[in-house]
Write a protein that holds these residues in place. Sequence first.
Motif, PDB file in Angstrom:
ATOM      1  N   GLU A  47      86.333  53.681  45.602  1.00  0.00           N
ATOM      2  CA  GLU A  47      85.123  53.100  45.029  1.00  0.00           C
ATOM      3  C   GLU A  47      85.447  51.703  44.499  1.00  0.00           C
ATOM      4  OE1 GLU A  47      83.963  56.043  46.526  1.00  0.00           O
ATOM      5  OE2 GLU A  47      85.209  56.839  44.912  1.00  0.00           O
ATOM      6  N   VAL A  48      86.521  51.596  43.745  1.00  0.00           N
ATOM      7  CA  VAL A  48      86.954  50.309  43.188  1.00  0.00           C
ATOM      8  C   VAL A  48      88.468  50.210  43.362  1.00  0.00           C
ATOM      9  CG1 VAL A  48      87.044  48.848  41.123  1.00  0.00           C
ATOM     10  CG2 VAL A  48      85.068  50.342  41.498  1.00  0.00           C
ATOM     11  N   THR A  49      88.946  49.022  43.716  1.00  0.00           N
ATOM     12  CA  THR A  49      90.371  48.779  43.949  1.00  0.00           C
ATOM     13  C   THR A  49      90.939  47.857  42.883  1.00  0.00           C
ATOM     14  OG1 THR A  49      90.199  49.096  46.340  1.00  0.00           O
ATOM     15  CG2 THR A  49      92.061  47.801  45.548  1.00  0.00           C
ATOM     16  N   LEU A  50      92.130  48.201  42.392  1.00  0.00           N
ATOM     17  CA  LEU A  50      92.869  47.368  41.445  1.00  0.00           C
ATOM     18  C   LEU A  50      94.153  46.911  42.113  1.00  0.00           C
ATOM     19  CD1 LEU A  50      92.812  46.438  38.399  1.00  0.00           C
ATOM     20  CD2 LEU A  50      94.369  48.344  37.965  1.00  0.00           C
ATOM     21  N   ASN A  51      94.398  45.615  42.080  1.00  0.00           N
ATOM     22  CA  ASN A  51      95.567  45.010  42.723  1.00  0.00           C
ATOM     23  C   ASN A  51      96.380  44.307  41.641  1.00  0.00           C
ATOM     24  OD1 ASN A  51      97.305  43.172  44.107  1.00  0.00           O
ATOM     25  ND2 ASN A  51      95.952  43.170  45.887  1.00  0.00           N
TER      26      ASN A  51
ATOM     27  N   TYR B  80     108.973  36.771  49.403  1.00  0.00           N
ATOM     28  CA  TYR B  80     108.738  38.213  49.326  1.00  0.00           C
ATOM     29  C   TYR B  80     107.612  38.486  48.333  1.00  0.00           C
ATOM     30  CZ  TYR B  80     109.810  43.135  48.173  1.00  0.00           C
ATOM     31  OH  TYR B  80     109.742  44.486  47.947  1.00  0.00           O
ATOM     32  N   ARG B  81     106.628  39.291  48.758  1.00  0.00           N
ATOM     33  CA  ARG B  81     105.510  39.643  47.875  1.00  0.00           C
ATOM     34  C   ARG B  81     105.437  41.158  47.731  1.00  0.00           C
ATOM     35  NH1 ARG B  81      99.816  40.654  47.757  1.00  0.00           N
ATOM     36  NH2 ARG B  81      99.099  39.988  49.813  1.00  0.00           N
ATOM     37  N   HIS B  82     105.247  41.614  46.499  1.00  0.00           N
ATOM     38  CA  HIS B  82     105.218  43.040  46.182  1.00  0.00           C
ATOM     39  C   HIS B  82     104.084  43.278  45.181  1.00  0.00           C
ATOM     40  CE1 HIS B  82     108.084  46.697  46.084  1.00  0.00           C
ATOM     41  NE2 HIS B  82     106.928  47.108  45.605  1.00  0.00           N
ATOM     42  N   ASN B  83     103.170  44.189  45.499  1.00  0.00           N
ATOM     43  CA  ASN B  83     102.018  44.472  44.642  1.00  0.00           C
ATOM     44  C   ASN B  83     101.829  45.970  44.474  1.00  0.00           C
ATOM     45  OD1 ASN B  83     101.612  41.767  45.853  1.00  0.00           O
ATOM     46  ND2 ASN B  83      99.666  41.796  44.770  1.00  0.00           N
ATOM     47  N   ILE B  84     101.247  46.356  43.349  1.00  0.00           N
ATOM     48  CA  ILE B  84     100.743  47.712  43.152  1.00  0.00           C
ATOM     49  C   ILE B  84      99.271  47.720  43.517  1.00  0.00           C
ATOM     50  CG2 ILE B  84     100.200  49.509  41.462  1.00  0.00           C
ATOM     51  CD1 ILE B  84     102.604  48.573  39.837  1.00  0.00           C
ATOM     52  N   ILE B  85      98.860  48.684  44.323  1.00  0.00           N
ATOM     53  CA  ILE B  85      97.452  48.867  44.686  1.00  0.00           C
ATOM     54  C   ILE B  85      97.006  50.228  44.160  1.00  0.00           C
ATOM     55  CG2 ILE B  85      95.745  48.911  46.541  1.00  0.00           C
ATOM     56  CD1 ILE B  85      97.255  46.248  46.325  1.00  0.00           C
ATOM     57  N   ILE B  86      95.888  50.255  43.448  1.00  0.00           N
ATOM     58  CA  ILE B  86      95.338  51.526  42.965  1.00  0.00           C
ATOM     59  C   ILE B  86      93.923  51.671  43.511  1.00  0.00           C
ATOM     60  CG2 ILE B  86      94.835  52.984  40.978  1.00  0.00           C
ATOM     61  CD1 ILE B  86      96.760  51.293  39.332  1.00  0.00           C
ATOM     62  N   TRP B  87      93.742  52.674  44.364  1.00  0.00           N
ATOM     63  CA  TRP B  87      92.406  53.018  44.842  1.00  0.00           C
ATOM     64  C   TRP B  87      91.801  54.010  43.849  1.00  0.00           C
ATOM     65  CZ3 TRP B  87      93.446  54.195  50.742  1.00  0.00           C
ATOM     66  CH2 TRP B  87      93.688  52.990  51.414  1.00  0.00           C
ATOM     67  N   MET B  88      90.845  53.565  43.087  1.00  0.00           N
ATOM     68  CA  MET B  88      90.223  54.400  42.062  1.00  0.00           C
ATOM     69  C   MET B  88      88.981  55.072  42.649  1.00  0.00           C
ATOM     70  SD  MET B  88      90.831  51.906  38.767  1.00  0.00           S
ATOM     71  CE  MET B  88      90.027  50.500  39.540  1.00  0.00           C
ATOM     72  N   ARG B  89      88.891  56.375  42.432  1.00  0.00           N
ATOM     73  CA  ARG B  89      87.881  57.169  43.133  1.00  0.00           C
ATOM     74  C   ARG B  89      87.023  57.962  42.150  1.00  0.00           C
ATOM     75  NH1 ARG B  89      92.338  59.163  47.628  1.00  0.00           N
ATOM     76  NH2 ARG B  89      91.937  57.511  49.142  1.00  0.00           N
ATOM     77  N   SER B  90      85.770  58.121  42.515  1.00  0.00           N
ATOM     78  CA  SER B  90      84.823  58.902  41.722  1.00  0.00           C
ATOM     79  C   SER B  90      84.195  59.959  42.615  1.00  0.00           C
ATOM     80  CB  SER B  90      83.728  57.993  41.131  1.00  0.00           C
ATOM     81  OG  SER B  90      82.697  58.767  40.572  1.00  0.00           O
TER      82      SER B  90
END
Length: 327
Positions: free
Chosen positions: A230-234, A282-292
């Motif tokens: 629903e909403v993504t946090l990067n 080099y690029r490194h990220n945390i991705i959080i797929w937030m779901r409802s």
Amino acid sequence: LIHFIKSGYVIIKSMTSKLRKWAVCKCFYERNVFLPNLGHIVFKNTDQFLKDYDPHLKNLNKNQIVETIEAEISRRRSIHPKKVANRQIIKESYNFLYPSLFSPNPLNLASLQKEDVKTELSGVYSFPLLPKDECKQLLEEFLHFKQSNLSHQRPNSMNKNGILLEELGLDSLIHRIVKHIEPIAKELFPDLVGENEGFDSFKAFTVEYDGQQDARNPDLELDTHFDNAEVTLNIPLTQGFEGSELYFEYKNGFKSLQMEVGRAILHSGRLLHGVMPIEEGYRHNIIIWMRSSEVRNRMCPMCKEVPQLEKVEGTTGDGFTVFEDQN
């Protein structure tokens, strides 16, 4: 409702003796399979695929493509059992570099007020979230884990590198981040956050883009796509690279954003976006797929239809829920 929490996953038992189970939409096993030459395709069976995509398959090895698709579908069906198995192996075998990250209150999250939120583009926002020293710790923990050579799954069908943070046992950390930003997300995306339970599940993973000459089988870019969220946090963890800009659909084209370590980017999972090729570094990220589940139970974000659900055990699936009578 009475909440029971086990290994980071939530089961809800209601007073009407219904047990909530997590599920995936069956479209996950036949749609949005990504192929470099064809993009995202639908695969219900071999005959359907060869017929529907015949004009695009000329001069291509059809048998090899079908084998690739079938391997991806098999991978998808194994994700949740493997996640449970890997999580247990890692819990028993992995020596944490920073044990504090796995504590009940692992991070010093920046206070978040509406005035802290910057509108980058229509529907894309950024705000300070993590101090740079904690981003450095997270990055070092992830790299330390990769060096352990313990079994772990790729984050998704488009990224080869990275890890699933639930396998690593970082549920408390991710849950704290999600609940920290949920009030702002609810204000910015009111139709995408459940009114009663908000974000009740998530999928969290890391992505890596490596432009260094000695990189082995690196991810270099990410094609335009939308997320199963629903909403993504990067959350960016690195700096000093060239290229690898995060871009979003904007007006009649696309527009890229510059990233800053610890400054989170928040956007609707439905918004088309991608990553430009990395040129150096080099690029490194945390991705959080937030779901409802309140939102996605009405319409699957991937197939845009009422979801046809299949239960899973031991994980939160893809954030859909079904209710069963108790025995």
